[in-house]
Design an enzyme around this catalytic site. Sequence first.
Site, PDB file in Angstrom:
ATOM      1  N   ASN A 240       0.868  -1.173   0.000  1.00 18.35           N
ATOM      2  CA  ASN A 240       0.000   0.000   0.000  1.00 18.35           C
ATOM      3  C   ASN A 240       0.912   1.232   0.000  1.00 18.35           C
ATOM      4  OD1 ASN A 240      -1.870   1.998   0.413  1.00 18.35           O
ATOM      5  ND2 ASN A 240      -2.318   1.444   2.542  1.00 18.35           N
ATOM      6  N   TRP A 241       1.071   1.814  -1.157  1.00 21.89           N
ATOM      7  CA  TRP A 241       2.023   2.924  -1.285  1.00 21.89           C
ATOM      8  C   TRP A 241       1.480   4.253  -0.741  1.00 21.89           C
ATOM      9  CZ3 TRP A 241       4.099   1.945  -6.967  1.00 21.89           C
ATOM     10  CH2 TRP A 241       4.979   0.847  -6.925  1.00 21.89           C
ATOM     11  N   LYS A 242       0.206   4.288  -0.475  1.00 18.30           N
ATOM     12  CA  LYS A 242      -0.415   5.532   0.022  1.00 18.30           C
ATOM     13  C   LYS A 242      -0.062   6.692  -0.932  1.00 18.30           C
ATOM     14  CE  LYS A 242      -0.168   3.483   4.564  1.00 18.30           C
ATOM     15  NZ  LYS A 242      -0.096   3.632   6.013  1.00 18.30           N
TER      16      LYS A 242
ATOM     17  N   GLU B 120      -6.878   5.374   7.502  1.00 18.87           N
ATOM     18  CA  GLU B 120      -6.498   6.743   7.124  1.00 18.87           C
ATOM     19  C   GLU B 120      -7.639   7.429   6.380  1.00 18.87           C
ATOM     20  OE1 GLU B 120      -2.755   5.831   5.257  1.00 18.87           O
ATOM     21  OE2 GLU B 120      -1.888   5.406   7.222  1.00 18.87           O
TER      22      GLU B 120
ATOM     23  N   GLU C 271      -6.061  -4.169  10.623  1.00 21.58           N
ATOM     24  CA  GLU C 271      -5.041  -3.131  10.773  1.00 21.58           C
ATOM     25  C   GLU C 271      -5.310  -2.317  12.039  1.00 21.58           C
ATOM     26  OE1 GLU C 271      -2.838  -2.237   6.895  1.00 21.58           O
ATOM     27  OE2 GLU C 271      -4.446  -0.786   7.140  1.00 21.58           O
TER      28      GLU C 271
ATOM     29  N   SER D 255       2.926  -1.692  10.589  1.00 26.04           N
ATOM     30  CA  SER D 255       4.364  -1.803  10.869  1.00 26.04           C
ATOM     31  C   SER D 255       4.935  -3.187  10.570  1.00 26.04           C
ATOM     32  CB  SER D 255       4.662  -1.386  12.316  1.00 26.04           C
ATOM     33  OG  SER D 255       4.315  -0.021  12.504  1.00 26.04           O
TER      34      SER D 255
ATOM     35  N   GLY E 277       2.213   2.646  10.967  1.00 21.74           N
ATOM     36  CA  GLY E 277       3.221   3.698  10.865  1.00 21.74           C
ATOM     37  C   GLY E 277       3.877   4.070  12.177  1.00 21.74           C
TER      38      GLY E 277
ATOM     39  N   HIS F 233      -9.691   1.850   4.655  1.00 21.81           N
ATOM     40  CA  HIS F 233      -8.433   2.033   5.386  1.00 21.81           C
ATOM     41  C   HIS F 233      -8.652   3.064   6.495  1.00 21.81           C
ATOM     42  CE1 HIS F 233      -4.308   3.012   6.351  1.00 21.81           C
ATOM     43  NE2 HIS F 233      -3.954   1.889   5.749  1.00 21.81           N
TER      44      HIS F 233
ATOM     45  N   GLY G 229       2.622  -0.786   4.413  1.00 20.15           N
ATOM     46  CA  GLY G 229       2.839   0.590   3.987  1.00 20.15           C
ATOM     47  C   GLY G 229       4.322   0.874   3.793  1.00 20.15           C
TER      48      GLY G 229
HETATM   49  P1  PGA Z   1       2.583   0.671   7.714  1.00 14.37           P
HETATM   50  O1  PGA Z   1       1.155   0.906   7.030  1.00 14.37           O
HETATM   51  O2  PGA Z   1       3.083  -0.670   7.205  1.00 14.37           O
HETATM   52  O3  PGA Z   1       3.426   1.802   7.265  1.00 14.37           O
HETATM   53  O4  PGA Z   1       2.366   0.632   9.187  1.00 14.37           O
HETATM   54  C1  PGA Z   1       0.255  -0.163   6.854  1.00 14.37           C
HETATM   55  C2  PGA Z   1      -1.036   0.345   6.261  1.00 14.37           C
HETATM   56  O5  PGA Z   1      -1.484   1.424   6.639  1.00 14.37           O
HETATM   57  O6  PGA Z   1      -1.645  -0.322   5.403  1.00 14.37           O
END
Ligand code: PGA
Length: 270
Positions: free
Chosen positions: A14-16, A105, A175, A221, A181, A103, A242
């Site tokens: 997931n490159w966001k 976010e 998640e 993470s 993150g 997600h 991510g």
């Molecule tokens: P992260 O993000 O691996 O940077 O914690 C995961 C995600 O939000 O899908």
Amino acid sequence: MPGKNHRRPMMVANWKMHKTAAQAAEFLLRLRKLRDDNHTADGCFVVVAPPFPALDTAAGAVRGADIALAGQNLHWESEGAFTGEVSGGMLAAAGCTYVIVGHSERRLGSCETDEQVHKKVRAALAAQLTPIVCVGETEQQRSDNEIELILRYQFERAFWGMSEQELRGSVLAYEPVWAIGTGNTAPPDVAEGTHRFLRRCAADIFGPEAAAGLTILYGGSVHPGNIKALLEQPDVDGGLVGAASLDSDSFFALIQAANHAAARGASTKM
Ligand code: PGA
């Protein structure tokens, strides 16, 4: 319930909001080279979710490589006056076969509601995309001991009124918001316990067989140093990654871990 050996592991990048089209192409060419050089027979599903403007270039770069593309979001309508949105049909036409839905976010940063998540799951399935449906509790909900309450609610609302077939066409991602993150990866036994709980939620509605077939990813993470222990858990079927997916070598290490997990599953099956 049968064991995980019939569920093929999956690794999702997931490159966001990272990478231009040129950077996406560079990453994917490097990833393809790493796989070729290592003669990696992919036992796992590999999925990459670039930002929308990089999708077209990414589709060209993964052609013939057994790497699937995912959108990071979609709108629930198929077209209309929705500035800044994209539809499932548009994602499919751009080469996506998956789409990330709900997600945290987006739930927290863009005020996405459970009702909208539900409509997006429906829209994804209608566009022949596999939704990767994210659920997860916040730090506050965790310290208030509300984890199971929240997860069951998010799961039930997302899949409300859907058929067993529709569940089979979906992927679930656990998640925990506090793990995204932050470097605070859920300990493997905690992830396992929660995945098992989510599988029970699925079984309560769709029956044990559909629940046993459901791929449940862990996200938060994940990195090459902790993926092995996570994938050793019977109900953890892969990762939604991510930060550690932004570098091709790091993502390749995660893919290799999932391939090993797939090989272990295949050997216990024999
Ligand atoms: P992260 O993000 O691996 O940077 O914690 C995961 C995600 O939000 O899908």
